[in-house]
Design an enzyme around this catalytic site. Structure first.
Site, PDB file in Angstrom:
ATOM      1  N   SER A 226       0.943  -1.111  -0.018  1.00 58.44           N
ATOM      2  CA  SER A 226       0.024   0.290  -0.095  1.00 58.44           C
ATOM      3  C   SER A 226       0.917   1.251  -0.036  1.00 58.44           C
ATOM      4  CB  SER A 226      -1.056   0.122   1.354  1.00 58.44           C
ATOM      5  OG  SER A 226      -0.073  -0.044   2.356  1.00 58.44           O
TER       6      SER A 226
ATOM      7  N   HIS B 200      -3.650  -4.093  -4.894  1.00 60.97           N
ATOM      8  CA  HIS B 200      -3.763  -3.479  -3.608  1.00 60.97           C
ATOM      9  C   HIS B 200      -5.349  -3.734  -3.080  1.00 60.97           C
ATOM     10  CE1 HIS B 200      -4.388   0.147  -0.893  1.00 60.97           C
ATOM     11  NE2 HIS B 200      -3.581  -1.239  -0.099  1.00 60.97           N
TER      12      HIS B 200
ATOM     13  N   GLU C  49      -7.077  -1.930  -6.404  1.00 70.66           N
ATOM     14  CA  GLU C  49      -6.285  -1.166  -7.034  1.00 70.66           C
ATOM     15  C   GLU C  49      -5.355  -1.972  -7.967  1.00 70.66           C
ATOM     16  OE1 GLU C  49      -6.010   3.159  -4.850  1.00 70.66           O
ATOM     17  OE2 GLU C  49      -4.820   1.508  -4.039  1.00 70.66           O
TER      18      GLU C  49
ATOM     19  N   ASN D  93      -5.117   6.455  -1.637  1.00 70.27           N
ATOM     20  CA  ASN D  93      -4.276   6.979  -0.535  1.00 70.27           C
ATOM     21  C   ASN D  93      -3.471   8.344  -0.978  1.00 70.27           C
ATOM     22  OD1 ASN D  93      -4.421   5.210   1.852  1.00 70.27           O
ATOM     23  ND2 ASN D  93      -3.297   3.680   1.031  1.00 70.27           N
TER      24      ASN D  93
END
Length: 507
Positions: free
Chosen positions: A123, A144, A156, A194
């Site tokens: 991540s 991910h 992802e 993120n």
């Protein structure tokens, strides 16, 4: 390129919470699954834990007993990496250290077949850097998952610099075949979620550090006005302050300490003190048994104004006019041709203005109100006034929103307030990401709705608020804080200034 055939074995290396979750997803989808962990006996323990979760799925009637038994028969702990030799996909979920992951994949490359797909669940690390240790990095991709992997739909699919299109496509289609919602993105710090989610935390912390409001009030405004499922302070307590701050710091450092991603000093102090949230019993809030949750600051009852005068177009807040009329408060149209800007004029002479990146202290008797996802549904509205604002003006502003059935929180004179500055920055980062080839608008909206439960994707919000809204607000903020944190991106500038007119072509 299609998804992996269900007869193809899938391996998961690393049997922590995420590793077990990924293994369960592949197993329930129908694959034979191999589990491997360097710690002796850990893979067997993980297999037993997955089996227990399958039992619970049967109890909840989400899985049949026959399907559970078949899945258990397909789940095999492995004692050595060599037992993964015939796998078509190997996903790692080990320690978030570049050297550890690189060493693992180097060893795997000497064991597996040439057509085996290799994937990392990292991540925070660069997919390109991990894959750079391989002889054939073209088959290496990021997958991910979000925790808990069996429940959250988003995956992802990250292409490193050397990832082959065919490998990314196969990983994407496999995730979709597993019942997930994949989104494709380039290898950028933070990937999609993120990266673009940083302002949600950063702006809440910035308002707190500026003494604009306390955590309980900021959280309440984000939930009850912004429509977010949780506020930034309660969410980071749930995630873990150390985990959230680590991701923020990783993104910041990966972007060469870009000021837009600067970590919060207040959060750093929280981590240094060991107050990490739920897992330690104390974070922004006290989570120990018997502790009382602080209440958001809520204004006392005030008398509503006898009328308001609507000046200009309230834009995203135009629904307020209908709500005011429904509350029995007359709305008078502005009869003055002079453009005073969009606002609600109060009987006391004060002006009620939607947050625009300026401060109330710059004007006489201005009260700003924050952005809401839906002014009709909002349960709380934040107001911002300066110390010089007339008490009568502020009382009328409070009374107006209370007459609409809203709780009112009065915060400090913070430019952009809470929801408005947060949404504007999220929109800006999203436009910047598309312009730099990170992902498509559609995939970014999908990722932010499913990955962090935003009420709207950034581009959905942008279309609702208008082409220039985010740019104007951030430009005003940038003039008041020229550090660069709020400087609108070139992508947002182009979006805001793009003409809606299209030139005709000669026939």
């Amino acid at each position: 390129m299609t998804a992996l055939d269900l007869s193809s074995p899938v391996a998961v290396v690393g049997t922590g919470t995420m590793g077990q979750g990924i293994a369960q997803v592949a197993l329930v989808a129908g694959h034979p699954v191999r589990l491997y962990d360097t710690a002796p006996g850990r893979a067997r323990q993980a297999a037993d834990a997955i089996g227990a979760r399958l039992d619970r799925l049967v109890e909840k009637e989400r899985l049949t007993g026959a399907d559970r038994d078949a899945a258990r028969a397909r789940l095999l702990p492995a004692e050595t990496l060599a037992e993964l030799a015939d796998c078509a996909l190997v996903v790692e979920a080990v320690l978030e250290r570049l050297d550890v992951k690189q060493d693992l994949f180097r060893e795997l490359e000497g064991i597996i077949d040439d057509d085996c797909l290799l994937a990392t669940n990292t991540s925070s690390l660069s997919v390109t850097a991990i894959g750079g240790a391989l002889r054939a990095p073209g088959r290496f991709v990021g997958l991910h998952f979000f925790n808990p992997a069996p429940l959250l739909p988003l995956v992802e699919v990250v292409s490193g610099f050397a990832t082959d299109v065919s490998s990314a496509t196969r990983a994407y289609e496999t995730a979709r075949a597993w019942g997930k919602t994949p989104v494709a993105c380039a290898d950028t710090p933070g990937f999609i979620v993120n990266r673009i989610a940083r302002p949600f935390y950063a702006e809440a912390f910035a308002v707190y550090e500026a003494q604009g409001a306390d955590p309980a009030t900021i959280d309440a405004v984000l939930r009850e006005s912004g429509g977010f499922r949780m506020g930034a302070f309660e969410l980071t307590d749930l995630i873990g302050q150390d985990v959230n701050e680590s991701v923020t710091r990783s993104v910041w450092q990966s972007f060469f300490q870009d000021v837009r991603f600067t970590p919060s000093l207040a959060q750093r102090r929280l981590v240094e003190s060991g107050r990490l949230g739920h897992k330690t019993g104390h974070g922004w809030y006290d989570h120990r048994d018997g502790a009382e949750r602080p209440e958001p600051d809520t204004a006392e009852k005030r008398k509503p104004p006898a009328y308001v005068v609507a000046e200009g177009d309230l834009g995203p807040a135009s629904d307020l006019l209908e709500l005011i009329r429904e509350a029995g408060i007359p709305v008078r149209d502005d009869g003055d041709d002079e453009d005073q800007g969009a606002c609600l004029l109060l009987p006391s002479g004060g002006r009620l203005v939607l947050a625009d990146g300026q401060t109330a202290g710059e004007y006489r008797d201005f009260v700003y109100f924050d952005l809401a996802l839906d002014y009709r549904a909002a349960g709380r509205i934040a107001l911002s006034a300066s110390q010089d604002t007339s008490p009568q003006v502020l009382a009328e502003a409070i009374g107006l929103f209370q007459a609409l059935g809203k709780r009112v929180s009065v915060i400090g004179d913070v430019p952009g307030m809470i929801v408005a500055r947060t949404v504007a920055r999220i929109i800006d980062l999203a436009h910047d990401a598309v312009a730099k080839g990170v992902a498509t608008e559609e995939d970014i909206d999908t990722a932010m709705r499913l990955g962090v439960n935003y009420p709207l994707g950034p581009f959905e919000w942008s279309r609702r608020l208008g082409r220039t809204w985010a740019y104007v607000l951030l430009d005003d903020l940038h003039r008041r804080d020229p550090s660069g944190r709020y400087a609108p991106s070139l992508a947002l500038y182009r979006h805001a200034h793009a003409s809606d007119k299209r030139e005709g072509t000669a026939s």
